[in-house]
Scaffold this motif. Sequence first.
Motif, mmCIF file in Angstrom:
data_model
loop_
_atom_site.group_PDB
_atom_site.id
_atom_site.type_symbol
_atom_site.label_atom_id
_atom_site.label_comp_id
_atom_site.label_asym_id
_atom_site.label_seq_id
_atom_site.Cartn_x
_atom_site.Cartn_y
_atom_site.Cartn_z
ATOM 1 N N ALA A 24 0.924 -1.300 0.005
ATOM 2 C CA ALA A 24 0.250 0.013 -0.123
ATOM 3 C C ALA A 24 0.859 1.326 -0.033
ATOM 4 O O ALA A 24 1.651 1.326 0.903
ATOM 5 C CB ALA A 24 -0.987 0.030 1.110
ATOM 6 N N ALA A 148 -1.554 -0.930 -4.016
ATOM 7 C CA ALA A 148 -2.406 -0.009 -4.124
ATOM 8 C C ALA A 148 -1.891 1.384 -3.907
ATOM 9 O O ALA A 148 -1.383 1.317 -2.744
ATOM 10 C CB ALA A 148 -3.362 -0.324 -2.785
ATOM 11 N N THR A 177 -5.985 -1.318 -7.006
ATOM 12 C CA THR A 177 -5.086 -2.058 -6.713
ATOM 13 C C THR A 177 -4.645 -2.848 -8.182
ATOM 14 O O THR A 177 -5.665 -3.471 -8.838
ATOM 15 C CB THR A 177 -5.309 -3.247 -5.765
#
Length: 812
Positions: A24, A148, A177
């Motif tokens: 992320a 992401a 994503t």
Amino acid sequence: MEAVSLTLDEARARAAVVSSVSYALDLDLSGTTSFRSRALVRFRSDEPETFLELRGALSVSLVVGGEPIEAAEAAYDGERLHLVGLSTETVNEVEVTATLPYTTDGDGMHTFTDPVDGSRYVGAYLGMDNASKVFACFDQNDLKAPFAVTVTADPADTVLANGAVVSREGGRWVFATTPPIPPALLVVAAGAWHSVRWSGVTAAGEGLEFGWHARRSLAKELDRDAAELRRTTEACFAHYADLIDEPYPFDSYDQVFVPGLNWGAQEMPGCVTYRDELLPRGAITDTQRAVRASIIAHEMSHMWFGDSMTMTWWEDTWLQESFADYMGYRVAEAGAGFSDLRVAVEIRSKPWGYRSDSRRSTHPVAPLAEDVPDVDTAATIFDGISYAKGGACLVQLAFWLGDEEFMAGVNRHLTRFRFANATLADFVESLAECSTKDVRGWVDAWLRRPGFDTISVRRSEDVPVLEREGSRPHAFTVAAYDSSLRFVTSTRVELGAEPVALPDLAGLVVVPNAGGETFAALRFDAESWQALAGGLSAVEDPLVRAVLWSSAALRVRSRDLSADDHLGLVEDHLPTETRAEIIEGVVSEVRSEVIPRRVAASRAAGAVARVASAAAAGLRASADDEQRALAWASTLAATSADAGMLRAWLDTGRVGPGVPLLPTTRWEAVVRLASLGEADARFIAAERDRDGTVEGELGALRALAARPSVAAKDAAWEAMLASGVDNRRFGALAAGLWIPEQAHLLRPYVDAYLAEAPRLATRGQAFALEVGRAFPAIALDDGQIDALRAALAGDVPTVLRRSWEDHLDDCA
């Protein structure tokens, strides 16, 4: 200090214990001198210790499993974050927040301010091991992971990334994503993009968003080419759908012309980046259009071969690049309708491959993994063997196997390794399962051994006999001509260890490899070469002419043909050449290779004058063909000693009736005037101000450096040594500094270059490549060549060493 380079052993050891990686990533690009990178990395580990790469961070904070790690700097050495105490039972979460500097050398988070309107553009230009300049990561191909990505930027900017946009609020962008991709293939591009967007449908019937984007100051050029760019994209996309079984693997398809990119283009999944030089100002020539189309098709092929299926380590990168080169020309021609693209391969690509394969640094197309022990070494094999020769090998493989079997093997491979990693052995296995031929033997002969064979023609009485000097099997077309070089017939030949007689072609002039199907030097019998050298321009097929010009260039390199005789061919035959890409390819070879490397410094001016004479004749012969005229105008602008003519071009903005002076040709004329001592600093500054673009700034730097005075050369050299000089400016200054006719003036700068280049090359791979390209483009004498040998005996960074060794081979 040279950066730490990830080794093969380290990569294998880490891949053996780390798995199930995901990222992320939150990037804040609102700062002007640095940016913030927050990476939340989730992964499993079979060992309690490993490391993440993070290069050059200004500050770092580290949280492992939700617990802040005090004095994170203790775990960070400027290159890597050393992790300890990891769980071997559950998923680990490591959060790394870092402040990192922007770059101006195209490696990392590159920043550029457009002089036209002051707009600022920021782009994550990755590849190789540059992802760690943007975020903390396991920076290797075989630790693929979903990403992401969230980006904060100027609210007025548009942000592009690998995934489709999920939401946008002010300057904060959230992207979908991605499927698993290597860290090296992440992309972010933020700025005042001018965009052309549309919606399409995949072969599976799913909706897909497309877009082309460019700097706001290039809006006119993007709008000029938008219809063609869309048509080319859609046609290539449709053709890939016919060729490849696997559906398109990503959720959108953006293509963006970005400033400062080091590569011609990069295949970032779902968002391909291109050098914005591919969107030229003024008019675009047919040659530029065709080259650009092949690059579009090349990068699109990577969506499957390279991005979904990714090679495991860098020794196999040749395969995805060679495959993309092969498919690029094939799909741009068969799918998008650009004709005769194999001509460009023969005249531009293959000479690069032959040069690379003639040097001491030659290597197998497919080296063993152990022959590429670290990433810096990998950077040295992104070369003419990995691209040009490798692509030629795949052409030969497809011709030998037959297209149906070749594509069946490709599709089996892409399906088997969707979103995974593979090796050459895996690819060979897929091909072998779809063919009855000895694919493994072919691979061993063609891909595991360096060097190239020679196909020679001798006469047995009047019958041409083909012989092979080498060890590879060759399949190719032989074209036959009468004494006036009128085409008579062609035949397919498979040549191995035994000579092949061609009695049906008795008495005829023969050209082996007429279709460019194989990769080999050609040695003609005396009768054929005499006819071809006397009537090369009379050969009707442009592909055969390209093969012959490429063969002539290789003969100059091997000293089977003198530079004088080669220049004679240029004067005799190139002015009547009908294909602009052949004109440009031959002239490029003469100016970049023949004159600086095969003509003594005292004779360089005469050689340049011969090129100018050919260009003047070609321009006169091209009155009814704008494309040829544009090609010849560029050559004449760069070589003519007629200052009055060049000034007249600048004054009128035209080369002649109906032929515009393109911006790039205008700068060639300004640089040439400067090198002749006919353009002073005030004149150059006026041209720069009239232009007003970054291309104008670079053109002015090149012109200032080209002036024939010690003061001008001193100023250029000092600017090249300036701290933080960016790649484009460094390259422009070097291009102006080294003028073949000024070799007498440049002796001190050869010594200075050899002394300073190793230090300059420690900035990183991309800048080291630029430093290598800045090698003196003049004829070196024996003492200077000895000085180069002595410099190579010292401490020279890996990437620069490879470049210097190649230059030594080219000069010696």
